[in-house]
Structures are given as structure tokens and as C-alpha cells.
Write a protein that holds these residues in place. Sequence first.
Motif, PDB file in Angstrom:
ATOM      1  N   VAL A  64       0.837  -1.213   0.000  1.00 12.92           N
ATOM      2  CA  VAL A  64       0.000   0.000   0.000  1.00 12.92           C
ATOM      3  C   VAL A  64       0.863   1.251   0.000  1.00 12.92           C
ATOM      4  CG1 VAL A  64      -1.674   1.329   1.340  1.00 12.92           C
ATOM      5  CG2 VAL A  64      -1.955  -1.148   1.105  1.00 12.92           C
ATOM      6  N   LYS A  65       1.876   1.286   0.868  1.00 12.56           N
ATOM      7  CA  LYS A  65       2.734   2.470   0.972  1.00 12.56           C
ATOM      8  C   LYS A  65       3.605   2.622  -0.268  1.00 12.56           C
ATOM      9  CE  LYS A  65       1.287   3.472   5.145  1.00 12.56           C
ATOM     10  NZ  LYS A  65       0.475   2.289   5.491  1.00 12.56           N
ATOM     11  N   ALA A  66       4.117   1.509  -0.798  1.00 13.49           N
ATOM     12  CA  ALA A  66       4.989   1.583  -1.980  1.00 13.49           C
ATOM     13  C   ALA A  66       4.232   2.114  -3.190  1.00 13.49           C
ATOM     14  CB  ALA A  66       5.573   0.202  -2.280  1.00 13.49           C
ATOM     15  N   LYS A  67       2.992   1.708  -3.356  1.00  7.96           N
ATOM     16  CA  LYS A  67       2.200   2.220  -4.479  1.00  7.96           C
ATOM     17  C   LYS A  67       1.949   3.720  -4.330  1.00  7.96           C
ATOM     18  CE  LYS A  67      -0.408  -1.960  -5.679  1.00  7.96           C
ATOM     19  NZ  LYS A  67      -1.782  -2.516  -5.768  1.00  7.96           N
ATOM     20  N   ALA A  68       1.689   4.145  -3.103  1.00  9.07           N
ATOM     21  CA  ALA A  68       1.451   5.569  -2.864  1.00  9.07           C
ATOM     22  C   ALA A  68       2.711   6.387  -3.142  1.00  9.07           C
ATOM     23  CB  ALA A  68       0.976   5.785  -1.431  1.00  9.07           C
ATOM     24  N   ILE A  69       3.873   5.861  -2.726  1.00  5.22           N
ATOM     25  CA  ILE A  69       5.144   6.550  -2.983  1.00  5.22           C
ATOM     26  C   ILE A  69       5.422   6.589  -4.478  1.00  5.22           C
ATOM     27  CG2 ILE A  69       7.649   6.342  -2.681  1.00  5.22           C
ATOM     28  CD1 ILE A  69       7.015   5.206   0.153  1.00  5.22           C
ATOM     29  N   THR A  70       5.147   5.502  -5.161  1.00  5.55           N
ATOM     30  CA  THR A  70       5.329   5.446  -6.618  1.00  5.55           C
ATOM     31  C   THR A  70       4.460   6.491  -7.311  1.00  5.55           C
ATOM     32  OG1 THR A  70       5.837   3.073  -6.520  1.00  5.55           O
ATOM     33  CG2 THR A  70       5.142   3.960  -8.657  1.00  5.55           C
ATOM     34  N   THR A  71       3.221   6.583  -6.882  1.00  8.17           N
ATOM     35  CA  THR A  71       2.291   7.554  -7.461  1.00  8.17           C
ATOM     36  C   THR A  71       2.774   8.982  -7.233  1.00  8.17           C
ATOM     37  OG1 THR A  71       0.428   6.037  -7.135  1.00  8.17           O
ATOM     38  CG2 THR A  71      -0.092   8.379  -7.422  1.00  8.17           C
ATOM     39  N   ALA A  72       3.282   9.251  -6.036  1.00  6.76           N
ATOM     40  CA  ALA A  72       3.778  10.594  -5.729  1.00  6.76           C
ATOM     41  C   ALA A  72       4.989  10.951  -6.593  1.00  6.76           C
ATOM     42  CB  ALA A  72       4.132  10.694  -4.254  1.00  6.76           C
ATOM     43  N   PHE A  73       5.870   9.987  -6.821  1.00  6.98           N
ATOM     44  CA  PHE A  73       7.099  10.261  -7.560  1.00  6.98           C
ATOM     45  C   PHE A  73       6.844  10.477  -9.049  1.00  6.98           C
ATOM     46  CE2 PHE A  73      11.100   8.655  -9.625  1.00  6.98           C
ATOM     47  CZ  PHE A  73      11.930   9.683  -9.197  1.00  6.98           C
ATOM     48  N   TYR A  74       5.960   9.667  -9.626  1.00  4.94           N
ATOM     49  CA  TYR A  74       5.728   9.728 -11.073  1.00  4.94           C
ATOM     50  C   TYR A  74       4.499  10.523 -11.471  1.00  4.94           C
ATOM     51  CZ  TYR A  74       9.157   5.910 -11.409  1.00  4.94           C
ATOM     52  OH  TYR A  74      10.281   5.141 -11.330  1.00  4.94           O
ATOM     53  N   ASP A  75       3.741  10.965 -10.477  1.00  2.63           N
ATOM     54  CA  ASP A  75       2.498  11.683 -10.759  1.00  2.63           C
ATOM     55  C   ASP A  75       1.459  10.761 -11.408  1.00  2.63           C
ATOM     56  OD1 ASP A  75       0.647  13.729 -10.951  1.00  2.63           O
ATOM     57  OD2 ASP A  75       1.466  14.551 -12.794  1.00  2.63           O
TER      58      ASP A  75
END
Length: 415
Positions: A157-168
Motif C-alpha cells: 500500500v505504501k509503496a504504491k502511494a510513494i510510486t504515485t507521488a514520484f511519477y504523478d
Amino acid sequence: MIANVALLLVSAALAATPCAGLKAISFSNTTITMAELVPAGEFKPPAATAAGGPAPAAPLIVPAFCRVAAVLKPSSDSEIQIEVWLPAENWNGKFEAVGNGGWAGIISYPALAAALNEGYATASTDTGHKAGNASFAIGHPEKVVDFAYRAVHEMTVKAKAITTAFYDRGPRLSYWNGCSTGGRQGLMEAQRYPDDFDAILAGAPANYQTHLHTWDLGVAVPVLKDPSAVVSAAKARTLNKAMIAACDARDGVKDGLLNDPRACKFDLSSLLCKAGDSDSCLTTPQLEAVKRMYAPAKTKAGQYIFPGKEPGSETGWNAIAGGTAPAGVSLGSFQVAYDNINWDWRTFDLDRDLKVVDEKVGTIINAVNPDLSAFKARGGKLLLYHGWNDTAISQGNTIDYYQSVLGKMGSTQDN
């Protein structure tokens, strides 16, 4: 003017976050401890502690990436460390989480590097502890839950959120890739959290952990109590050569391989020593130890517990090769069950200890639910694989689980 201001605010909210800026992102029960760009080239993983296991012997070759580390605390006794690696360029738009082995206790750096080199955003967790054995679990039931399933789900859950934040933008597809304990983790995800992954690659899954470890002790303890039953490496090679010679050509090609070891029929008594002990034969105690290796574990009442090993895998058998104690990874389940790191394996009784370990450990850690309907309904795909020569986990276990899924959901699941 108001519309323009609103547009600017929306654009700012959706803007990709620079790598260093990820450290300021706030998630519940989460502390991001690192967010830094790593240049392409050699990456040397942090030195592991003695308890946590060895770091890779050689540096890993990686493309440039954003390395994010975080600590997750979903319970009062949780201390789950994760790392999320994000390609600095040429991201393939997908996310691949990678699994652990044994009792975990370490970030899977080589697996992270492999996924990164294929263009994936990727993540790994130590599952909430540093020790590579079961000592972390004694007196810490919440840490057992973290190891069993919570750490992987929280990481995802956290990794997907971080991925989304980094790549928009979020990952287009999310995959799980793990073997052994990682295979169990993958099946647990499909069973408990069917929305986490679009596809799961579960290799040689240790999903029936308590029964696997019960089988392990069932074959190891008798030999440890009777050294005359120890099967040396030389004798194991003799046994393997005899199996290959007897069954190799059954598939139509004599190539030193058994395509289907289950079809191999061999009279073990033909290897019984007749003129004194030697490396070319088996004594009666050794022959009985070998028979236990091939046989499934059963209770006194005949209840099937776990399958035995297949012909062709003999040279990797450690359970009957002697030593001073059963494998630590297998002892671990019973140490957790009895909440005692010094539990005496010499007292092992299959019927009695199986009931205890299933109740105290299996209900949390085993991933044997055959109902994958929720995972299937959301379009999930599961790929199971297992090598015939696996010396750690009996191949029949994967077949058993596969058959249980077909029995529950119908025989057309491959279509």
C-alpha cells in the motif's frame, strides 16, 4: 481569476514529487527515513547484521534510481522496514514487489536490483524484524502477524502511494514475485488482499509452513537420535545414480533427467548392504531414513500431513545427513508455538506437536485457503511453479494446493 487560481492549485497537487521531496510525504503509521537519488553503476547494499543474514557478496549493478526507505508501525509492537526503488528514467509503468526466504529478517536487495533493471518500480520488506530465525517472535504476537501477512500488505500500500507521488501517476499493473517464503507471501496476498496485485508469481511456496516443518522434523529427528541412520553425501550420490539409471529412459530420452519423477519406481531394498557397509550401499537404518524422505508425513491415525521428496533430488537432502539439530528454519515454527526459543526438539511427537503448532502458528502463517474467487473476480492471475529437484520444500505441496483450488473453484481455472 478564481478559475485560474483553482487550476494552479490542482496542477500543483498533481505535480510529480522530486526524489528528495518524498521524505516529506506523510502516511499514517509511517516514517520515511531516506529519499535519495542513487547514480547508475555499482550499488553496495548496507552491511547486514549477523542476525539478519549476509549482504550480497558483490555490489549490484543498477540504473539510476530514487531509493526510499521507511519504517511502518501498524501495531504498537511493529517495526517494519521497507525499501522502495523507483527508476529515475525509463520506468515501464509497472510495480513489482519481491519476496523473502526462510524467516525473512532482511531486505531482498538482489531481487530489488533485478526488478529495477527490468524497469519496474519495486519494493521489499524485512517483514518486521532483523533476525533470520524465529527468535523475534518469542513473546511478540504482533510481530508474528507482521511476518505472516501484515508487513507485505502494508509495504504494498505504501509503496504504491510513494510510486504515485514520484511519477504523478500510479502503476498500470502491479505484480508479486517471490519463491519459498516469498511464494507463501504471494499466496497469502491472493487470499487475504486480492486487490493488492494484478498478477502473482509464487514459486515453490512454503504456504503450508507448519506441515512442512512437521515433515522436516519427522524425518530429521529419528536420524539425529540414531547416528547409524545418517546418510552421507557419498551414499546420497549412490542413491541418486541408482534412481537416474532406473528411471531416466522412461520419458524416451536418456539425458540424466527425470521429467516426471512420480513415475519412477525403484526397489530400494536392492541397495541394502550385503557384504559390510560401504559408500555403494545402504544399511538397514539408512534405508529406513531414505524411505521416510520419500514418504508423506502422516499421523498415527493415517491422516496425511505433507508430501515427501521426489526421486532425483537425493544429492540435496540435508535432513538425514546428520548434524546436531534439525534445520533452524523448521525448529522455528515449534519455538513460536511453544513460545520458547529453547524448545527441545528431542521431545518431538508428531501427533501432539502438530496440533499445537497448527493452532498457535498455522492459523496465522499458513496460506492454504483454496478460495481465490475474489482475486479471480478482479482479474487477478496466479502462476505457480516448482522444480522437481527442490530439496527444501516437497514439490507435491504445490501440486496439492493447485488441486485444492481446482476442487474449490472448478477444473477450468487454467482457461
